[in-house]
Design a protein around this motif. Structure first.
Motif, PDB file in Angstrom:
ATOM      1  N   LEU A  12       0.937  -1.243  -0.058  1.00 46.90           N
ATOM      2  CA  LEU A  12      -0.134  -0.087   0.125  1.00 46.90           C
ATOM      3  C   LEU A  12       0.589   1.257   0.005  1.00 46.90           C
ATOM      4  CD1 LEU A  12      -2.920   1.057   0.218  1.00 46.90           C
ATOM      5  CD2 LEU A  12      -2.768   0.979   2.602  1.00 46.90           C
ATOM      6  N   LEU A  13       1.835   1.058   0.454  1.00 45.25           N
ATOM      7  CA  LEU A  13       2.582   2.325   0.787  1.00 45.25           C
ATOM      8  C   LEU A  13       3.720   2.868  -0.581  1.00 45.25           C
ATOM      9  CD1 LEU A  13       4.368   2.357   4.420  1.00 45.25           C
ATOM     10  CD2 LEU A  13       2.877   4.166   3.615  1.00 45.25           C
ATOM     11  N   THR A  14       3.704   1.462  -1.032  1.00 46.73           N
ATOM     12  CA  THR A  14       4.648   1.480  -2.365  1.00 46.73           C
ATOM     13  C   THR A  14       3.664   2.318  -3.569  1.00 46.73           C
ATOM     14  OG1 THR A  14       5.942  -0.276  -2.038  1.00 46.73           O
ATOM     15  CG2 THR A  14       5.498   0.003  -4.195  1.00 46.73           C
ATOM     16  N   LEU A  15       2.164   1.889  -3.260  1.00 39.34           N
ATOM     17  CA  LEU A  15       1.136   2.091  -4.250  1.00 39.34           C
ATOM     18  C   LEU A  15       0.782   3.578  -4.419  1.00 39.34           C
ATOM     19  CD1 LEU A  15      -1.491  -0.451  -4.325  1.00 39.34           C
ATOM     20  CD2 LEU A  15       0.338   0.164  -6.150  1.00 39.34           C
ATOM     21  N   VAL A  16       0.635   4.192  -2.410  1.00 33.62           N
ATOM     22  CA  VAL A  16       1.522   5.501  -2.614  1.00 33.62           C
ATOM     23  C   VAL A  16       2.197   6.533  -2.978  1.00 33.62           C
ATOM     24  CG1 VAL A  16       0.774   7.447  -0.983  1.00 33.62           C
ATOM     25  CG2 VAL A  16      -0.340   5.338  -0.679  1.00 33.62           C
ATOM     26  N   GLY A  17       3.473   5.808  -2.958  1.00 35.27           N
ATOM     27  CA  GLY A  17       4.818   6.638  -3.089  1.00 35.27           C
ATOM     28  C   GLY A  17       4.334   7.303  -4.852  1.00 35.27           C
ATOM     29  N   CYS A  18       4.221   5.952  -5.835  1.00 33.48           N
ATOM     30  CA  CYS A  18       3.927   5.990  -6.659  1.00 33.48           C
ATOM     31  C   CYS A  18       3.475   6.630  -7.212  1.00 33.48           C
ATOM     32  CB  CYS A  18       3.256   4.671  -7.960  1.00 33.48           C
ATOM     33  SG  CYS A  18       5.515   3.228  -7.358  1.00 33.48           S
ATOM     34  N   LEU A  21       4.529  10.460  -6.928  1.00 35.67           N
ATOM     35  CA  LEU A  21       5.232  10.562  -7.603  1.00 35.67           C
ATOM     36  C   LEU A  21       4.364  10.949  -9.267  1.00 35.67           C
ATOM     37  CD1 LEU A  21       8.308   8.762  -6.985  1.00 35.67           C
ATOM     38  CD2 LEU A  21       8.439  10.895  -6.590  1.00 35.67           C
ATOM     39  N   PHE A  22       3.684  10.198  -9.456  1.00 32.27           N
ATOM     40  CA  PHE A  22       3.176  10.932 -11.206  1.00 32.27           C
ATOM     41  C   PHE A  22       2.107  12.271 -10.685  1.00 32.27           C
ATOM     42  CE2 PHE A  22      -1.069  10.239 -12.866  1.00 32.27           C
ATOM     43  CZ  PHE A  22       0.025   9.966 -14.413  1.00 32.27           C
ATOM     44  N   TRP A  23       1.697  12.524  -9.872  1.00 31.58           N
ATOM     45  CA  TRP A  23       1.476  13.420  -9.965  1.00 31.58           C
ATOM     46  C   TRP A  23       1.644  14.446  -9.418  1.00 31.58           C
ATOM     47  CZ3 TRP A  23      -3.182  14.085 -11.190  1.00 31.58           C
ATOM     48  CH2 TRP A  23      -4.599  12.770 -11.262  1.00 31.58           C
TER      49      TRP A  23
END
Length: 163
Positions: A12-18, A21-23
């Motif tokens: 979940l933390l990896t998805l939130v970090g990605c 970064l995208f935004w």
């Protein structure tokens, strides 16, 4: 298959970090591109430094327009030797005394020239002498006057039998 709780939290933390970064990395963000800079200590003031070239890269045309028509032929180069101008002289008069060589009067360039071999006419021109700055009298015969255009060393003949 059931994942342990700590792996679910890390995923979940990896998805939130990605997503974050995208935004943050969008094309319309006003941030400048970060370039590494090396700072050095300067003891004395240096001469002013000219600004470097702009960071804009000129576009390179990878596929320039091409045509199958052949290029035009090269223009020929005139390699012929230069030609002298036409003779500016014409025969004005000619005569002969008893058993003496012929005397010829030429008119040209706004003047009259008296041509003879050893005559008593004042201002006469003998073979080997210059008529004006560009023409020399080379030969005087009963039928022709041979003049040389000195800039090009070109001999021209003026026929006397027609006059």
């Amino acid at each position: 298959m059931k994942l342990p709780l700590y792996l679910r939290v890390l995923l979940l933390l990896t998805l939130v970090g990605c997503a974050w970064l995208f935004w943050e990395d969008t094309a319309d963000s006003p941030e400048t591109a970060s370039t590494p800079a090396i700072a050095r200590a300067v003891d004395a003031p240096s001469a002013p430094v000219a600004p470097g070239p702009p960071d804009e890269v000129e576009g390179v045309d990878l596929f320039p327009a091409q045509t199958w028509t052949p290029p035009p032929p090269p223009t020929p180069v005139d390699t012929s030797p230069p030609q002298p101008p036409p003779l500016p002289f014409s025969v004005s008069a000619q005569w002969r005394y008893e058993n003496q060589p012929k005397i010829v009067v030429l008119r040209g360039n706004g003047r009259q020239y008296t041509l003879c071999h050893r005559c008593a006419v004042p201002g006469h021109i003998e073979p080997g002498k210059m008529l004006d700055a560009q023409y020399r009298l080379d030969k005087l015969t009963d039928t022709a006057v041979v003049l040389t255009f000195m800039p090009l060393k070109h001999a021209s003949t003026l026929r006397l039998d027609k006059h």
